[in-house]
Design a protein around this motif. Structure first.
Motif, PDB file in Angstrom:
ATOM      1  N   ILE A 135      97.384  54.039  13.909  1.00 11.43           N
ATOM      2  CA  ILE A 135      97.575  54.246  12.472  1.00 11.43           C
ATOM      3  C   ILE A 135      98.953  53.727  12.095  1.00 11.43           C
ATOM      4  N   ASP A 136      98.982  52.595  11.441  1.00 11.24           N
ATOM      5  CA  ASP A 136     100.225  51.949  11.025  1.00 11.24           C
ATOM      6  C   ASP A 136     100.481  52.301   9.568  1.00 11.24           C
ATOM      7  N   LEU A 137     101.489  53.166   9.322  1.00  9.73           N
ATOM      8  CA  LEU A 137     101.832  53.589   7.964  1.00  9.73           C
ATOM      9  C   LEU A 137     103.103  52.873   7.521  1.00  9.73           C
ATOM     10  N   ARG A 138     103.034  52.274   6.334  1.00  8.36           N
ATOM     11  CA  ARG A 138     104.175  51.560   5.764  1.00  8.36           C
ATOM     12  C   ARG A 138     104.497  52.209   4.420  1.00  8.36           C
ATOM     13  N   LEU A 139     105.436  53.156   4.462  1.00 10.30           N
ATOM     14  CA  LEU A 139     105.710  54.007   3.302  1.00 10.30           C
ATOM     15  C   LEU A 139     107.081  53.775   2.686  1.00 10.30           C
ATOM     16  N   ALA A 140     107.884  52.874   3.247  1.00 10.90           N
ATOM     17  CA  ALA A 140     109.257  52.690   2.767  1.00 10.90           C
ATOM     18  C   ALA A 140     109.326  51.868   1.495  1.00 10.90           C
ATOM     19  N   THR A 141     108.292  51.090   1.194  1.00 12.49           N
ATOM     20  CA  THR A 141     108.290  50.241   0.003  1.00 12.49           C
ATOM     21  C   THR A 141     107.602  50.966  -1.147  1.00 12.49           C
ATOM     22  N   PRO A 142     107.717  50.449  -2.376  1.00 11.34           N
ATOM     23  CA  PRO A 142     107.027  51.105  -3.496  1.00 11.34           C
ATOM     24  C   PRO A 142     105.516  51.212  -3.277  1.00 11.34           C
ATOM     25  N   TYR A 143     104.888  50.212  -2.656  1.00  7.18           N
ATOM     26  CA  TYR A 143     103.467  50.304  -2.342  1.00  7.18           C
ATOM     27  C   TYR A 143     103.315  51.020  -1.000  1.00  7.18           C
ATOM     28  N   LYS A 144     102.366  51.946  -0.917  1.00  4.07           N
ATOM     29  CA  LYS A 144     102.121  52.717   0.300  1.00  4.07           C
ATOM     30  C   LYS A 144     100.883  52.146   0.999  1.00  4.07           C
ATOM     31  N   ARG A 145     101.033  51.834   2.287  1.00  7.03           N
ATOM     32  CA  ARG A 145      99.971  51.111   2.981  1.00  7.03           C
ATOM     33  C   ARG A 145      99.622  51.777   4.310  1.00  7.03           C
ATOM     34  N   CYS A 146      98.336  51.800   4.617  1.00 13.23           N
ATOM     35  CA  CYS A 146      97.830  52.304   5.894  1.00 13.23           C
ATOM     36  C   CYS A 146      96.919  51.247   6.503  1.00 13.23           C
ATOM     37  N   VAL A 147      97.235  50.823   7.722  1.00 13.05           N
ATOM     38  CA  VAL A 147      96.364  49.917   8.473  1.00 13.05           C
ATOM     39  C   VAL A 147      95.841  50.712   9.668  1.00 13.05           C
ATOM     40  N   LEU A 148      94.537  50.896   9.715  1.00 12.36           N
ATOM     41  CA  LEU A 148      93.907  51.782  10.695  1.00 12.36           C
ATOM     42  C   LEU A 148      93.016  50.981  11.636  1.00 12.36           C
ATOM     43  N   ARG A 149      93.281  51.126  12.942  1.00 12.73           N
ATOM     44  CA  ARG A 149      92.448  50.490  13.960  1.00 12.73           C
ATOM     45  C   ARG A 149      91.979  51.527  14.967  1.00 12.73           C
ATOM     46  N   ARG A 150      90.761  51.352  15.416  1.00 14.20           N
ATOM     47  CA  ARG A 150      90.193  52.247  16.434  1.00 14.20           C
ATOM     48  C   ARG A 150      89.488  51.388  17.477  1.00 14.20           C
ATOM     49  N   ASP A 151      89.783  51.641  18.751  1.00 19.29           N
ATOM     50  CA  ASP A 151      89.199  50.864  19.852  1.00 19.29           C
ATOM     51  C   ASP A 151      89.472  49.372  19.683  1.00 19.29           C
ATOM     52  N   LEU A 154      89.603  46.718  13.574  1.00 23.85           N
ATOM     53  CA  LEU A 154      90.089  47.149  12.272  1.00 23.85           C
ATOM     54  C   LEU A 154      89.048  48.030  11.581  1.00 23.85           C
ATOM     55  N   VAL A 155      89.484  49.212  11.158  1.00 25.55           N
ATOM     56  CA  VAL A 155      88.632  50.072  10.327  1.00 25.55           C
ATOM     57  C   VAL A 155      88.877  49.739   8.862  1.00 25.55           C
ATOM     58  N   LEU A 156      90.150  49.802   8.452  1.00 19.44           N
ATOM     59  CA  LEU A 156      90.483  49.482   7.063  1.00 19.44           C
ATOM     60  C   LEU A 156      91.959  49.206   6.914  1.00 19.44           C
ATOM     61  N   ASP A 157      92.254  48.560   5.816  1.00 17.77           N
ATOM     62  CA  ASP A 157      93.627  48.306   5.371  1.00 17.77           C
ATOM     63  C   ASP A 157      93.675  48.796   3.926  1.00 17.77           C
ATOM     64  N   LEU A 158      94.383  49.901   3.696  1.00 22.11           N
ATOM     65  CA  LEU A 158      94.388  50.568   2.391  1.00 22.11           C
ATOM     66  C   LEU A 158      95.785  50.517   1.795  1.00 22.11           C
ATOM     67  N   LEU A 159      95.884  49.997   0.575  1.00 23.58           N
ATOM     68  CA  LEU A 159      97.149  49.885  -0.144  1.00 23.58           C
ATOM     69  C   LEU A 159      97.060  50.696  -1.430  1.00 23.58           C
ATOM     70  N   ILE A 160      98.060  51.546  -1.666  1.00 24.26           N
ATOM     71  CA  ILE A 160      98.096  52.390  -2.858  1.00 24.26           C
ATOM     72  C   ILE A 160      99.320  52.030  -3.693  1.00 24.26           C
ATOM     73  N   GLY A 202      94.336  52.182  -8.751  1.00 21.65           N
ATOM     74  CA  GLY A 202      95.576  52.053  -8.010  1.00 21.65           C
ATOM     75  C   GLY A 202      95.443  51.798  -6.524  1.00 21.65           C
ATOM     76  N   ALA A 203      94.226  51.475  -6.044  1.00 22.96           N
ATOM     77  CA  ALA A 203      94.050  51.236  -4.613  1.00 22.96           C
ATOM     78  C   ALA A 203      93.397  49.882  -4.366  1.00 22.96           C
ATOM     79  N   LEU A 204      93.836  49.228  -3.305  1.00 21.53           N
ATOM     80  CA  LEU A 204      93.187  48.038  -2.778  1.00 21.53           C
ATOM     81  C   LEU A 204      92.766  48.341  -1.352  1.00 21.53           C
TER      82      LEU A 204
END
Length: 244
Positions: A135-151, A154-160, A202-204
């Motif tokens: 679970i790669d969380l990128r929260l330091a920028t104005p946009y909040k992003r989660c890149v989730l991989r399992r096994d 890629l499961v999803l790449d979610l940007l808020i 507000g989500a991609l």
């Protein structure tokens, strides 16, 4: 006060989270598909609109808490609590009437984490369906992003995109529900948040090729989020689970 022994450590209840950051996106999804996804639990989704259920995708960075620091992703559905009787007849306001009359809960269908201690604690104390994931969380920028991989997939790449600021306070809480090893459980919890921002849409989201991504696709994602919210600082407490 009850306690649990996890990997040689005593965890007293309630479990307390002293500092976390959260991002969440709620989608209206096909109610029939959502029912099929959670059929194993014996629970039923709330039709917030005719033929539509609410699915929330949430990512959390836990900085300080009784279960240590870790990252988490959650996939949850708004559900009718067990024993709430038959849902009201169809109509544009039926979902609102159902929530007012029967209340609501949040069924946690999937809850990957990136650390082993919280994985074992979550499964043993509350029956949460925790699994290990990247679970790669990128929260330091104005946009909040989660890149989730399992096994390795890629499961999803979610940007808020954070919305307008809201005053701090208690979050509108509903009990959480889980299902593991044939047992459905209710988990009372509370939370307070500051640095909250919310907005319609507000989500991609980009889906990968993991089976959970296929499940999200069958629900109707990607699509426009109903609403999104972020919070810079959240405190939480979780009580013992109760079998239902």
């Amino acid at each position: 006060m009850s306690s649990h022994l996890i990997q040689g450590r005593r965890i007293d209840m309630p479990v307390r989270i002293r500092d976390a950051s959260v991002g969440a996106a709620t989608y209206l999804v096909r109610a029939d598909a959502a029912r099929a996804v959670i059929a194993y639990s014996g629970l039923d989704v709330t039709e917030v609109l005719p033929g539509k259920a609410a699915c929330t995708l949430v990512f959390v960075r836990y900085r300080d808490g009784d279960l240590d620091a870790y990252h988490e992703f959650g996939m949850a559905f708004l559900i009718r609590p067990p024993g709430s009787g038959r849902p009201p007849g169809r109509g544009p306001l039926a979902g609102l009437k159902d929530v007012r009359a029967a209340g609501s809960g949040a069924f946690v269908h999937w809850l990957p984490v990136d650390q082993g201690f919280t994985l074992e604690a979550g499964r043993r104390i509350w029956g949460f369906p925790k699994e290990r994931a990247d679970i790669d969380l990128r929260l330091a920028t104005p946009y909040k992003r989660c890149v989730l991989r399992r096994d390795g997939r890629l499961v999803l790449d979610l940007l808020i995109r954070p919305g307008l600021p809201l005053p701090p306070g208690g979050l509108a809480g509903v009990d959480a529900y889980s299902h593991l090893d044939g047992v459905t459980r209710r988990i009372p919890w509370r939370a307070r948040a500051s640095g909250v921002r919310a907005r319609p849409g507000g989500a991609l989201i980009r889906l990968g090729n993991h089976p959970i991504a296929k499940e999200l696709s069958e629900l109707g994602l990607p699509g426009r989020a109903l609403m999104t919210a972020t919070a810079d600082h959240v405190t939480m407490s979780f009580e013992d689970a109760v079998a239902v």
